[in-house]
Design a protein around this motif. Structure first.
Motif, PDB file in Angstrom:
ATOM      1  N   ASN A   1     -19.392 -49.862 -16.717  1.00 66.21           N
ATOM      2  CA  ASN A   1     -19.321 -49.381 -18.100  1.00 66.21           C
ATOM      3  C   ASN A   1     -19.917 -47.997 -18.230  1.00 66.21           C
ATOM      4  O   ASN A   1     -19.359 -47.112 -18.855  1.00 66.21           O
ATOM      5  CB  ASN A   1     -20.060 -50.345 -19.035  1.00 66.21           C
ATOM      6  N   ASN A   2     -21.141 -47.870 -17.563  1.00 68.28           N
ATOM      7  CA  ASN A   2     -21.805 -46.562 -17.646  1.00 68.28           C
ATOM      8  C   ASN A   2     -20.937 -45.482 -17.050  1.00 68.28           C
ATOM      9  O   ASN A   2     -20.835 -44.378 -17.576  1.00 68.28           O
ATOM     10  CB  ASN A   2     -23.152 -46.623 -16.909  1.00 68.28           C
TER      11      ASN A   2
ATOM     12  N   PHE B   1     -17.440 -38.999 -21.457  1.00 70.38           N
ATOM     13  CA  PHE B   1     -18.244 -37.866 -21.923  1.00 70.38           C
ATOM     14  C   PHE B   1     -17.795 -36.581 -21.280  1.00 70.38           C
ATOM     15  O   PHE B   1     -17.665 -35.544 -21.935  1.00 70.38           O
ATOM     16  CB  PHE B   1     -19.734 -38.128 -21.611  1.00 70.38           C
TER      17      PHE B   1
ATOM     18  N   LYS C   1     -18.227 -44.595 -19.364  1.00 68.80           N
ATOM     19  CA  LYS C   1     -18.744 -43.777 -20.452  1.00 68.80           C
ATOM     20  C   LYS C   1     -18.964 -42.359 -19.993  1.00 68.80           C
ATOM     21  O   LYS C   1     -18.652 -41.392 -20.685  1.00 68.80           O
ATOM     22  CB  LYS C   1     -20.062 -44.383 -20.951  1.00 68.80           C
ATOM     23  N   LYS C   2     -19.534 -42.228 -18.769  1.00 65.11           N
ATOM     24  CA  LYS C   2     -19.792 -40.871 -18.249  1.00 65.11           C
ATOM     25  C   LYS C   2     -18.513 -40.080 -18.192  1.00 65.11           C
ATOM     26  O   LYS C   2     -18.445 -38.920 -18.588  1.00 65.11           O
ATOM     27  CB  LYS C   2     -20.405 -40.975 -16.844  1.00 65.11           C
TER      28      LYS C   2
END
Lengths: 91, 331
Positions: free
Chosen positions: B226-227, B234, B230-231
């Motif tokens: 997930n991270n 971004f 998200k990165k």
């Protein structure tokens, strides 16, 4: 001239305690009013006369609610000044 | 209706025995003297329980003499008005009179008031009796009291029950929280234990511990994924923003570039405008009937300031009278 100043002035003229005088004046006013409200007219020389008056009922228009209301007949105390008093208050 | 004088009032006042008759007279005299003094001094005298005396001025007014029909002016004057206080009618002696009917029925006031007074007394007594009897009824019935007590006890029991339930729920919540904390501590310790002391424990415990870390590892992996996602999002967003900024910058550059040549272009037509001016200088105007120089100037140049220039150019000696049909030069 409010009531306090009125009583003080009277006390100065008559001499005596203002509080006691206030009580006497209250009783005097009650006596006068009881006569007037009983339907009698009371005439005071060089001052005027008090009498009971009946105000007829009248219609009143309330501009906010736009409605006509009837204000019922009521009684009030009328005062008529004497000619001497009229001369005294002219400047 | 009797006509009384202040003498009658003073006698009635003295009869109450407060002060002597002589001082009562003095009191009444000073009472009205001071009112007159106050009216002359302040224009207003307020007396508690009686009302307010006020001096108001009446303006001049016109009227008609009924005998000869001539208009006459009645001069203004000052008069004393009296406004009874709200408490003036509130004396117990007066209340029956004031609340009665209009004065027409007051021709024989004393007897009637007595009758009126008697009636409410009886009514009041009846009312009071009724009220008391009702209150007695309410108080004397023990059943209603029992009912009230029963209701109160029921309410009390309900409140106690809810309190107990709430306490139990709180205790359970505290237990669950403790369990959760223990589980977390186990999860944190597990990876270290797995490598060192796997074989020492029973099968059940091992399975439990192995099950826990696996789930935790899955969870961590998922969170990492997930991270990571998200990165990426971004990064893409940041790139987009940077691209947008660059585009904006380039656009502003283009605008500034466009703006710079813009003044250059008008400079070019300035050159042909000069010959136009020379053409305008040669312009003429044929005077029409009703024309005047100010209007011509306004129509041609938009202002009336050019009138002087027209006069100067044409050498008018009398610019107010120019013959119709004559041609004038325009600057």
């Amino acid at each position: 001239m409010n009531n306090r100043a009125f009583i003080d002035q009277m006390a100065k003229k008559l001499g005596g305690d203002a509080d006691k005088l206030q009580q006497q004046v209250d009783v005097f006013v009650q006596t006068l009013l009881s006569q007037v409200t009983a339907g009698n007219s009371v005439t005071i020389k060089n001052f005027g006369s008090f009498e009971l008056k009946t105000k007829a009922e009248r219609k009143m228009y309330n501009p906010t609610t736009k409605s006509f209301n009837v204000i019922p007949a009521k009684q009030t105390i009328g005062f008529k000044m004497s000619p001497t008093l009229k001369d005294k208050v002219q400047k | 209706m009797e006509k009384l004088t202040i003498q009658n009032v003073v006698e009635a006042f003295a009869a109450k025995g407060l002060i002597s008759k002589k001082s009562s007279e003095a009191l009444a005299r000073t009472f009205f003297e001071v009112i007159v003094e106050g009216l002359n001094a302040d224009g207003v005298v307020k007396i508690n329980g009686l009302g307010t005396f006020k001096v108001i001025s009446v303006a001049d007014r016109e009227s008609v003499n009924v005998n000869n029909g001539k208009r006459i002016v009645i001069e203004g004057y000052r008069k004393v008005t009296f406004t009874p206080s709200e408490t003036a009618f509130m004396n117990p002696e007066n209340s029956s009179v004031s609340s009665g009917k209009p004065s027409k029925k007051k021709t024989a006031p004393v007897k009637k008031t007595k009758v009126v007074l008697k009636e409410p007394e009886v009514n009041d007594a009846d009312l009071q009796e009724n009220q008391f009897s009702e209150i007695d009824m309410i108080i004397s019935t023990p059943e209603s009291l029992k009912d009230v007590r029963g209701h109160l006890e029921e309410a009390k029991n309900r409140a106690e029950k809810t309190l107990e339930e709430a306490n139990v729920a709180l205790a359970e919540k505290v237990k669950y929280e403790k369990m959760l904390k223990e589980m977390e501590s186990v999860e944190v310790k597990d990876p270290n234990n797995e490598t060192g002391a796997k074989g020492n424990k029973d099968d059940n415990t091992v399975s439990a511990t192995s099950a826990l870390p696996s789930s935790s590892s899955v969870n961590t992996g998922a969170t990492e994924n997930n991270n990571g996602g998200k990165k990426w999002i971004f990064i893409v967003l940041a790139l987009l923003v940077v691209a947008f900024l660059i585009w904006l910058f380039a656009r502003s550059d283009n605008n500034s570039n466009n703006e710079q040549p813009a003044p250059v272009q008008p400079q070019v037509p300035v050159v042909p405008s000069e010959p136009e001016d020379t053409v305008e200088q040669q312009k003429t105007y044929v005077m029409q009937p009703g024309d005047f120089l100010a209007r011509i100037s306004r129509n041609v140049y938009g202002t009336e300031d050019s009138v002087a220039a027209i006069i100067r150019l044409n050498g008018f000696t009398n610019p107010d009278s120019i013959p119709v049909g004559s041609t004038i030069l325009l600057p």
